[in-house]
Design an enzyme around this catalytic site. Structure first.
Site, mmCIF file in Angstrom:
data_model
loop_
_atom_site.group_PDB
_atom_site.id
_atom_site.type_symbol
_atom_site.label_atom_id
_atom_site.label_comp_id
_atom_site.label_asym_id
_atom_site.label_seq_id
_atom_site.Cartn_x
_atom_site.Cartn_y
_atom_site.Cartn_z
ATOM 1 C CD GLN A 20 -4.746 -3.724 -1.717
ATOM 2 O OE1 GLN A 20 -3.552 -3.474 -1.787
ATOM 3 N NE2 GLN A 20 -5.477 -3.915 -2.786
ATOM 4 C CG HIS A 40 -16.100 0.998 9.546
ATOM 5 N ND1 HIS A 40 -15.064 0.863 10.438
ATOM 6 C CD2 HIS A 40 -16.243 -0.226 8.966
ATOM 7 C CE1 HIS A 40 -14.606 -0.385 10.400
ATOM 8 N NE2 HIS A 40 -15.307 -1.054 9.517
ATOM 9 C CG ASP A 53 -14.526 -4.230 9.077
ATOM 10 O OD1 ASP A 53 -13.819 -3.244 8.758
ATOM 11 O OD2 ASP A 53 -15.688 -4.124 9.536
ATOM 12 C CG HIS A 123 0.270 -0.479 -0.058
ATOM 13 N ND1 HIS A 123 1.052 -1.265 -0.873
ATOM 14 C CD2 HIS A 123 -0.848 -0.218 -0.774
ATOM 15 C CE1 HIS A 123 0.423 -1.484 -2.027
ATOM 16 N NE2 HIS A 123 -0.743 -0.865 -1.990
ATOM 17 C CG ASN A 167 2.205 1.062 -3.103
ATOM 18 O OD1 ASN A 167 2.971 0.461 -3.848
ATOM 19 N ND2 ASN A 167 0.910 1.195 -3.372
ATOM 20 C CD GLU A 168 0.438 2.153 -6.884
ATOM 21 O OE1 GLU A 168 -0.712 2.496 -6.575
ATOM 22 O OE2 GLU A 168 0.696 1.263 -7.704
ATOM 23 C CD GLU A 360 1.655 -2.784 -6.303
ATOM 24 O OE1 GLU A 360 0.684 -2.525 -7.040
ATOM 25 O OE2 GLU A 360 1.787 -2.331 -5.168
HETATM 26 C C1 FCB Z 1 -1.968 -0.674 -7.245
HETATM 27 C C2 FCB Z 1 -1.930 -0.734 -5.734
HETATM 28 C C3 FCB Z 1 -2.286 -2.080 -5.155
HETATM 29 C C4 FCB Z 1 -3.404 -2.741 -5.936
HETATM 30 C C5 FCB Z 1 -3.100 -2.730 -7.397
HETATM 31 C C6 FCB Z 1 -4.136 -3.423 -8.240
HETATM 32 O O1 FCB Z 1 -2.198 0.633 -7.667
HETATM 33 O O2 FCB Z 1 -0.656 -0.408 -5.261
HETATM 34 O O3 FCB Z 1 -2.599 -1.912 -3.811
HETATM 35 O O4 FCB Z 1 -4.595 -2.134 -5.653
HETATM 36 O O5 FCB Z 1 -2.981 -1.399 -7.847
#
Ligand code: FCB
Length: 460
Positions: A20, A40, A53, A123, A167-168, A360
Site C-alpha cells: 500500500q 497490471h 507501482d 500483508h 494480517n487478516e 488496526e
Molecule cells: C484492513 C487492511 C488494511 C487497510 C484497512 C483499511 O482490512 O488490513 O490494509 O486496507 O483495512
C-alpha cells in the site's frame, strides 16, 4: 470516560503495509507479487484504474515516514515486509540484498528515534511463483512460510520485538475467494476459502513455533497474528444465536484453533458449514478438518491477541455465514464505537484474560485536511478502549491507528483516504501533510515529543 486515563506503559502507534505504501514494485531484483500481477492484468479491477507501482513511494521516502512517526510521537510504527522484495523467487534460494537493506534502513531509522518497529510478515503481497503453485490453497505453503519467517527473524530479529505473522487471514481467505476483488482474483467461495483458512493457520503456527524455539531464547520478542474482527450484534433478541454463530464463523474460525484451550475449529461451525455444503449440492463438506496433531500444532501459538477492528453490524439473516467482501467501515460503524469494547469483552469471555493489542482501527474520510469526522472517530473509539480497561478489566495494551498516511487502498485505489497524513498523489515527491487528526492523535495520546507538530493545532 472523561476522567479515565490510559495506564502507564500503554502504547500508541500507527500502521501501514508494504504494497500500500512502498511503490518501487520492480526495483533491483524484487520479485513480482500477486498484487503486481492483479493490478497490471486488468486495471479495471481497481475503481480508479490505479495501482501500487509508486503508491507513497515509501521505498524512496522512508526517511520522511520515520520523521512523521517521530512528529506524532508514536511509540511504535507497524509496517509489513514484502515477501518478494526479500525473496524474489518466494524461496530462500535467493535473498535480495537490496530488499534486506531497505528494511534495515527503515528499522534502524525508527529505532534511532526511539520508535519501536512492529513487523507483519505477510500483508497480502504473495510472491507470484508461490501463487502459481496454488498459493494459500497448497498445504506446502506452511513450510514455505516458515522458511521465509526464518530469513526474516535471522536478519531483523535482533532489533524487532513485536511480530505479526499474517494480517487478516479472514480477508485473505474468505473475502478474497468469495469476491474475486482482491489478488489473486480467483473465485472459489466454498472451497479455496476453506482450504486457505486451514493452511494459513498452519503457516502461522509453524512461524510462531520457529520463533519460540530458535529465536525467542536470544531475542525475547513476541509473535501473534492480526485478526480482522467483525462485531455482530443481534438485530433483536430472536437473532442472538445467529449473531453468536456469525461471531464463531468469523472471529472464531481464526481464533479458536489458536487461542482456546481445546483448540480446533469453534464448536458448531464445522457442522453448520457441512450442512450448508450439502444444501448447495456438494456430496460432502468442503471444510477441511484438523487432525489431532494439527490441533496441537496450532493451539497456543500466540504471545498476545492482535486485533484489527473496523465494523460492527447487526445480524438478522443467513448471510452471517458468508463474508462476501472485504468489510469496510460504514457510517454505522462510526456511530457504533461501543462495538470495539463489546468485541474485546467477547474475546475475554471466549479465550480468557489475553493481552490484546489493537493492531488496526481507523476511518476513511472525505473532509480533506480538516478531518473532524476522523478526530471524532478516534476520540469515541479511544473512549471505548478506556472503558474496556477500567470497567471490563480487559488487558488491552496497544492501540494502532490505521493509517499513518493515505495509501493504495486495494480495490478502492486512491479514492478512499484513511491517513493521519494526507498524501499528494499528483506530486512526484508524494508530499505528506498532517491532518487535524494527526494533531489530535499526537497531542492527546502520543508521547509529548511532538517535534514538528506543536504549533499548528488549535484543538483542545
Ligand atoms: C484492513 C487492511 C488494511 C487497510 C484497512 C483499511 O482490512 O488490513 O490494509 O486496507 O483495512
Amino acid at each position: 470516560a472523561k476522567d479515565l486515563e490510559f495506564p502507564p506503559g500503554f502504547k500508541f502507534g500507527a500502521a501501514t503495509a508494504s504494497y500500500q505504501v512502498e511503490g518501487a514494485w520492480n526495483v533491483s531484483d524484487k520479485g513480482v507479487s500477486i498484487w503486481d500481477k492483479f493490478v497490471h492484468d486488468d486495471p479495471a479491477t481497481i475503481v480508479d484504474l490505479s495501482n501500487g507501482d509508486v503508491a507513497c513511494d515509501s521505498y524512496h521516502n522512508w526517511e520522511r515516514d520515520v520523521e512523521m512517526a517521530a512528529e506524532l510521537g508514536l511509540d511504535y510504527y507497524r509496517i509489513s515486509l514484502s515477501w518478494p522484495r526479500i525473496l524474489p523467487t518466494g524461496f530462500p534460494n535467493k535473498i535480495s540484498e537490496d530488499g534486506v537493506n531497505y528494511y534495515n534502513k527503515l528499522i534502524d531509522g525508527l529505532r534511532a528515534k526511539a520508535i519501536e518497529p512492529m513487523i507483519t510478515l505477510y500483508h497480502w503481497d504473495l510472491p507470484l511463483p508461490l501463487q502459481e503453485l496454488g498459493g494459500w490453497t497448497n498445504p506446502l505453503i506452511a513450510d514455505w512460510f516458515e522458511d521465509y519467517a526464518r530469513v526474516v527473524y535471522t536478519h531483523f530479529g535482533d532489533r524487532v520485538k513485536l511480530w505479526l505473522t499474517v494480517n487478516e487471514p479472514i480477508v485473505i481467505c474468505d473475502a478474497t475467494y468469495n469476491s474475486g476483488v482482491s489478488a489473486p482474483g480467483y473465485l472459489s467461495p466454498d472451497i479455496g476459502s476453506y482450504i486457505c483458512n486451514k493452511n494459513i493457520l498452519l503457516a502461522h503456527a509453524k512461524a510462531w513455533r520457529l520463533y519460540d524455539k530458535e529465536f525467542k531464547p536470544k531475542y525475547n520478542g513476541r509473535v501473534s497474528l492480526a485478526n480482522h474482527l467483525l462485531w455482530f450484534e443481534p438485530y433483536s433478541e430472536e437473532y442472538t444465536d445467529l449473531a453468536e454463530l456469525a461471531l464463531q464463523n468469523s472471529a472464531g474460525r481464526y481464533s479458536h484453533p489458536i487461542f482456546s484451550e481445546a483448540g480446533g475449529w469453534p464448536p458448531g461451525v464445522e457442522e453448520v458449514i457441512a450442512k450448508v455444503c450439502l444444501e448447495k449440492g456438494y456430496p460432502r463438506s468442503t471444510f477441511p478438518s484438523f487432525s489431532k496433531e494439527e490441533i496441537e500444532l496450532v493451539k497456543g501459538t500466540y504471545d498476545y491477541y492482535g486485533m484489527n477492528h473496523y465494523t460492527s453490524s447487526s445480524r438478522r439473516g443467513a448471510d452471517s455465514l458468508a463474508l462476501r467482501r472485504r468489510p469496510r467501515p460504514t457510517r454505522e460503524d462510526t456511530l457504533n464505537p461501543e462495538g470495539l469494547r463489546k468485541q474485546m469483552a467477547w474475546l475475554k469471555q471466549q479465550y480468557g484474560d489475553l493481552e490484546i493489542m489493537i493492531t488496526e482501527n481507523g476511518l476513511p474520510t472525505y473532509d480533506g485536511l480538516n478531518d473532524t469526522t476522523r478526530v471524532d472517530f478516534y476520540k469515541t473509539h479511544l473512549e471505548q478502549v478506556l472503558l474496556s480497561i477500567h470497567e471490563d478489566g480487559v488487558n488491552v495494551t496497544h492501540y494502532t491507528a490505521w493509517t499513518l498516511m493515505d495509501n493504495f487502498e486495494w480495490a478502492d485505489g486512491y479514492t478512499i483516504k484513511f491517513g493521519l497524513y494526507e498524501v499528494d498523489f499528483t506530486d512526484p515527491k508524494r508530499t505528506r501533510t498532517p491532518r487535524e487528526s494527526a494533531y489530535y492523535y499526537s497531542l492527546h495520546f502520543c508521547s509529548s515529543a511532538l517535534l514538528g507538530l506543536s504549533s499548528a493545532s488549535d484543538l483542545t
